[in-house]
Design an enzyme around this catalytic site. Structure first.
Site, PDB file in Angstrom:
ATOM      1  N   HIS A 194     122.174  44.309  27.288  1.00  0.00           N
ATOM      2  CA  HIS A 194     121.241  43.955  28.352  1.00  0.00           C
ATOM      3  C   HIS A 194     120.958  45.222  29.152  1.00  0.00           C
ATOM      4  O   HIS A 194     121.740  46.189  29.115  1.00  0.00           O
ATOM      5  CB  HIS A 194     121.817  42.858  29.238  1.00  0.00           C
ATOM      6  CG  HIS A 194     120.840  42.295  30.223  1.00  0.00           C
ATOM      7  ND1 HIS A 194     119.557  41.923  29.858  1.00  0.00           N
ATOM      8  CD2 HIS A 194     120.932  42.059  31.563  1.00  0.00           C
ATOM      9  CE1 HIS A 194     118.922  41.463  30.913  1.00  0.00           C
ATOM     10  NE2 HIS A 194     119.723  41.542  31.967  1.00  0.00           N
ATOM     11  N   ASP A 243     117.022  42.433  38.092  1.00  0.00           N
ATOM     12  CA  ASP A 243     117.217  41.904  36.746  1.00  0.00           C
ATOM     13  C   ASP A 243     116.175  40.814  36.511  1.00  0.00           C
ATOM     14  O   ASP A 243     116.265  39.713  37.064  1.00  0.00           O
ATOM     15  CB  ASP A 243     118.631  41.339  36.608  1.00  0.00           C
ATOM     16  CG  ASP A 243     118.924  40.803  35.210  1.00  0.00           C
ATOM     17  OD1 ASP A 243     118.003  40.807  34.359  1.00  0.00           O
ATOM     18  OD2 ASP A 243     120.067  40.378  34.970  1.00  0.00           O
ATOM     19  N   CYS A 246     114.352  43.749  27.271  1.00  0.00           N
ATOM     20  CA  CYS A 246     114.833  44.141  28.597  1.00  0.00           C
ATOM     21  C   CYS A 246     114.747  45.644  28.826  1.00  0.00           C
ATOM     22  O   CYS A 246     114.472  46.094  29.943  1.00  0.00           O
ATOM     23  CB  CYS A 246     116.257  43.648  28.821  1.00  0.00           C
ATOM     24  SG  CYS A 246     117.436  44.127  27.529  1.00  0.00           S
TER      25      CYS A 246
END
Length: 213
Positions: free
Chosen positions: A89, A105, A35
């Site tokens: 994250h 996202d 991520c």
């Protein structure tokens, strides 16, 4: 919210326009479990296509001391609510106007992008239902700083024998002028160390969400 045919503007109402930084989610660089690099590539794209918007963009690392952060509506989640507990994250935040803020996202089931208030409600819910070890903290770094300073040689994704936990992206590892790997500085949530600013959930909402008056 509608999109103009040229894909360059998101428009809400008739008075205010927001640049549509990434018209199609499927065209964005994405590798599962990387991520931080996915967000780096989003920042890189803004740097190339909309440099005047870069100072309104942020990389946001989400973690805590115990490295257990519950997030809902994640594609990797297994239950009905798509709940998963990550060690950390990273999301991309675009804050072009005081009363307008969008979250991008690539791991979420929510629309790409989603307005920050909806994203917070759907993804973080509230810390009040959680044990303290699961409270979410947010390291907010300006995109200009992030694109210059972040580096990762992907060592955190290797097993002791050198094999990959998850296959890496097919482009070279990200390096910075002064580092080949500083990911840990971004993940740890010590207020006195690391880049950017560390916020709790309430502070994060106050930072990016201002209801229209």
């Amino acid at each position: 919210m509608t999109s103009e045919p040229n894909g360059k503007l998101l428009q809400e109402g008739t008075k205010k326009n927001i640049v549509n930084l990434f018209p199609k989610q499927g065209e964005c660089s994405y590798v599962s479990c990387y991520c931080e690099e996915n967000v780096y590539k989003l920042v890189e794209e803004v740097t190339k296509s909309y440099p005047s918007e870069l100072n309104k963009c942020f990389a946001v690392f989400i973690s805590n001391q115990s490295r257990t952060v519950p997030l809902w509506k994640q594609r990797a989640g297994k239950d009905e609510d798509r709940l998963i507990i990550w060690d950390y994250h990273v999301i991309f935040v675009y804050h072009p106007e005081p009363e307008k803020c969008l979250v991008y996202d690539l791991d979420s089931e929510l629309p790409f992008p989603t307005y920050v208030h909806k994203y917070v409600i759907e993804t973080f819910r509230t810390d009040q239902i959680l044990k303290p070890d699961y409270f979410r903290y947010f390291r907010v770094i300006g995109a200009c700083e992030f694109i210059k300073e972040f580096a990762s040689d992907r060592r955190h994704m290797r097993r002791p024998d050198g094999s990959w936990i998850k296959p890496p992206p097919n482009y070279p590892a990200i390096t910075a002028a002064n580092s080949i790997h500083n990911l840990e500085e971004y993940i740890q949530m010590d207020h006195s160390k690391g880049p950017g600013q560390v916020l709790n959930l309430t502070q994060f909402v106050q930072r990016f969400y201002k209801p229209a008056t």
